[in-house]
Design a protein around this motif. Structure first.
Motif, PDB file in Angstrom:
ATOM      1  N   GLY A   6       0.808  -1.217   0.000  1.00  0.00           N
ATOM      2  CA  GLY A   6       0.000   0.000   0.000  1.00  0.00           C
ATOM      3  C   GLY A   6       0.838   1.263   0.000  1.00  0.00           C
ATOM      4  O   GLY A   6       0.461   2.264  -0.621  1.00  0.00           O
ATOM      5  N   GLN A   7       1.975   1.237   0.686  1.00  0.00           N
ATOM      6  CA  GLN A   7       2.844   2.411   0.697  1.00  0.00           C
ATOM      7  C   GLN A   7       3.433   2.675  -0.687  1.00  0.00           C
ATOM      8  O   GLN A   7       3.596   3.823  -1.100  1.00  0.00           O
ATOM      9  N   HIS A   8       3.744   1.621  -1.418  1.00  0.00           N
ATOM     10  CA  HIS A   8       4.223   1.812  -2.784  1.00  0.00           C
ATOM     11  C   HIS A   8       3.104   2.344  -3.685  1.00  0.00           C
ATOM     12  O   HIS A   8       3.363   3.093  -4.637  1.00  0.00           O
ATOM     13  N   GLU A   9       1.864   1.965  -3.388  1.00  0.00           N
ATOM     14  CA  GLU A   9       0.748   2.543  -4.126  1.00  0.00           C
ATOM     15  C   GLU A   9       0.620   4.031  -3.827  1.00  0.00           C
ATOM     16  O   GLU A   9       0.305   4.831  -4.714  1.00  0.00           O
ATOM     17  N   ASP A 159       8.897   9.934  -1.556  1.00  0.00           N
ATOM     18  CA  ASP A 159       9.459   8.663  -1.091  1.00  0.00           C
ATOM     19  C   ASP A 159       9.846   8.746   0.389  1.00  0.00           C
ATOM     20  O   ASP A 159       9.648   7.805   1.158  1.00  0.00           O
ATOM     21  N   ARG A 160      10.389   9.910   0.796  1.00  0.00           N
ATOM     22  CA  ARG A 160      10.853  10.050   2.178  1.00  0.00           C
ATOM     23  C   ARG A 160       9.685  10.005   3.165  1.00  0.00           C
ATOM     24  O   ARG A 160       9.835   9.537   4.295  1.00  0.00           O
ATOM     25  N   GLN A 161       8.508  10.475   2.756  1.00  0.00           N
ATOM     26  CA  GLN A 161       7.359  10.501   3.653  1.00  0.00           C
ATOM     27  C   GLN A 161       6.924   9.110   4.076  1.00  0.00           C
ATOM     28  O   GLN A 161       6.430   8.916   5.188  1.00  0.00           O
ATOM     29  N   VAL A 162       7.069   8.132   3.181  1.00  0.00           N
ATOM     30  CA  VAL A 162       6.583   6.782   3.498  1.00  0.00           C
ATOM     31  C   VAL A 162       7.689   5.871   4.018  1.00  0.00           C
ATOM     32  O   VAL A 162       7.411   4.724   4.395  1.00  0.00           O
ATOM     33  N   ILE A 163       8.940   6.366   4.034  1.00  0.00           N
ATOM     34  CA  ILE A 163      10.038   5.512   4.512  1.00  0.00           C
ATOM     35  C   ILE A 163       9.813   5.047   5.949  1.00  0.00           C
ATOM     36  O   ILE A 163      10.010   3.860   6.252  1.00  0.00           O
ATOM     37  N   PRO A 164       9.375   5.924   6.887  1.00  0.00           N
ATOM     38  CA  PRO A 164       9.128   5.413   8.257  1.00  0.00           C
ATOM     39  C   PRO A 164       8.061   4.326   8.287  1.00  0.00           C
ATOM     40  O   PRO A 164       8.204   3.334   9.013  1.00  0.00           O
ATOM     41  N   ILE A 165       6.988   4.515   7.489  1.00  0.00           N
ATOM     42  CA  ILE A 165       5.915   3.515   7.482  1.00  0.00           C
ATOM     43  C   ILE A 165       6.421   2.216   6.869  1.00  0.00           C
ATOM     44  O   ILE A 165       6.117   1.120   7.363  1.00  0.00           O
ATOM     45  N   ILE A 166       7.199   2.329   5.773  1.00  0.00           N
ATOM     46  CA  ILE A 166       7.761   1.120   5.159  1.00  0.00           C
ATOM     47  C   ILE A 166       8.675   0.403   6.146  1.00  0.00           C
ATOM     48  O   ILE A 166       8.687  -0.831   6.231  1.00  0.00           O
ATOM     49  N   GLY A 167       9.448   1.178   6.921  1.00  0.00           N
ATOM     50  CA  GLY A 167      10.302   0.563   7.936  1.00  0.00           C
ATOM     51  C   GLY A 167       9.489  -0.215   8.959  1.00  0.00           C
ATOM     52  O   GLY A 167       9.854  -1.333   9.347  1.00  0.00           O
TER      53      GLY A 167
END
Length: 477
Positions: A6-9, A159-167
């Protein structure tokens, strides 16, 4: 994994809205601006060429007038020196020479003015107009370069906004992987596929030294029919002794699934009852629709003949009655087999939390129905073996591949479908595939791409061409 995807979406959607759409609009603006600058350049070039042509024309006219004035002067001098010419002719030649000299002077003045104007225009063209046009084009390209840099920066921010969520998603994936309980998982599989058989008892000793009739142990896995055949030895290649691992019987089993173990037979019978109930519901829906149509015809005779649907209504009524009789028959067998099974605790459901959270979707229901009733057959039922009609050597094998379903037609994918849920299959627009099970009323069609790839796709996403010769096939209109 769904959150991670979902984060990649989110990245894709933001890139589409903040970068791709804006750049597309900006490129169109740049094209129009560039076209305008080139138009101004062509216009300036045409203007300087026109000024050059005017200069050339005035120069040729001045040259022609000078030659004519020279010839007129020579003619006058010749006439003036000739004593035989009258005074009037000499005066006329003198006036003509003066006229030509005046025309030459006028042409000279015009040529000088045109030359001065051209030099001014040429200086303006090469030092003002053309440099300005190139300067505008250069500024446009510089703005384009700056905009590309801004887009790259925007992408980095997206991309930086979702990096914490992806982590966090990756941490949860690691946590889930580390929490896998292989013992519990294998126990769930055992509970779902257990046969319901009890282990056989000890084999009785047969004393061949006594003149007595040899007996067969009632606890043997062989199916005794009293036909005088001796029981095969354990060390022989008897299929009855190695029942969990033998080649399964590919032939069609009895209608009541009595060739299956008790637990698997119960699942098959329950699946058949559910399928018949769905068929009954479809027939009842069709009957209700025809009844409404008949009422409309009765109230409005001009729309159609009410008697024309009576035959179909009667046919639907007969079909419903037949299906209800079938349901009663299978429910009787189901009650019989459930009465034999020992009391057991509630078996865990096989579907994951994703199914429980999303069981409203058709694809999950479709995949779940088929997941909960696997064809995990092993051997024939041991209890009531005198009623069995299948030899003891005809067993189904869980460890062997299932017989593939026959194709009943083909289909063409009208749209692209991403099969992300269990039991579905991804298709591309325009792809041709095989149909192995038509829509049962749940909005899904079962298709096959090759021997290893099959699954369900929405019926509305494909155009089905059923084989008229296939068993149970019907033609879509």
């Amino acid at each position: 994994m769904n959150d991670y995807a979902g984060q990649h979406e989110v990245i894709s959607e933001n890139m589409t809205s903040l970068i791709t759409a804006e750049l597309t609009r900006y490129v169109q603006e740049l094209k129009q601006e560039r076209k305008s600058h080139f138009h101004d350049g062509r216009k300036a070039q045409q203007h300087i060429e026109t000024c050059w042509k005017q200069l050339e024309a005035s120069k040729r006219r001045f040259e022609r007038d000078c030659k004519e004035a020279d010839r007129a002067q020579q003619y006058f001098e010749k006439m003036d020196a000739d004593i035989n010419v009258t005074k009037a002719d000499v005066e006329k030649a003198r006036q003509q020479a003066q006229l030509r000299h005046q025309m030459a002077e006028d042409s000279k003045a015009e040529y000088s003015s045109t030359l001065q104007k051209f030099n001014s225009e040429q200086h303006e063209h090469y030092y003002t107009h053309i440099p300005n046009i190139f300067q505008k084009i250069q500024e446009m390209e510089e703005r384009r370069i700056v905009r590309i840099g801004e887009s790259m920066k925007t992408f980095a921010e997206v991309d930086r906004q979702v990096i914490p969520i992806i982590g966090k998603c990756l941490d949860e994936i690691t946590k889930a992987a580390e929490s896998v309980d292989h013992k519990n998982d294998s126990q769930m599989v055992i509970e779902a596929f257990k046969s319901g058989f009890e282990p056989p008892g000890d084999v009785d000793f047969e004393d061949f030294t006594q003149p007595m009739k040899r007996t067969v142990s009632e606890s043997s896995l062989s199916n005794s029919r009293g036909d005088g055949k001796s029981e095969p030895k354990f060390g022989s290649k008897s299929k009855g002794k190695l029942w969990p691992f033998i080649k399964k019987n590919k032939g069609a089993g009895p209608e009541d699934f009595s060739n299956l173990p008790p637990e698997q037979r119960r699942k098959k019978l329950q699946q058949k009852v559910d399928e018949l109930n769905r068929d009954i519901q479809k027939e009842m829906d069709s009957r209700d629709a025809l009844t409404k149509m008949k009422d409309v015809y009765i109230k409005n005779p001009q729309m159609g003949d009410a008697a024309s649907v009576d035959h179909r209504l009667a046919e639907l009524g007969q079909n419903i009655e037949k299906l209800r009789l079938e349901v009663q028959k299978f429910e009787g067998w189901l009650a019989e087999v459930e009465g034999r099974l020992p009391a057991r605790s509630e078996q865990p459901r096989r579907q994951s939390g994703v199914y429980e959270a999303q069981n409203a979707s058709g694809v999950n229901s479709c995949a779940q129905d088929r997941e909960s009733s696997p064809d995990g057959s092993y051997t024939e039922e041991q209890s009531q073996e005198t009623e069995m009609k299948v030899p003891a050597t005809d067993f189904d094998d869980e460890f062997d591949d299932e017989e593939p379903l026959p194709t009943i037609g083909t289909c063409k994918a009208l749209y692209t479908f991403e099969g992300q849920n269990e039991g579905t299959i991804s298709v591309a627009e325009g792809e041709m595939l095989y149909v192995i099970e038509e829509d049962k009323g749940d909005g899904w069609t079962r298709i096959r791409r090759n021997e290893d790839e099959e699954g369900y796709v929405p019926t509305s996403y494909v155009e089905v061409y059923l084989d008229k010769n296939a068993k149970g096939a019907m033609t879509y209109i």
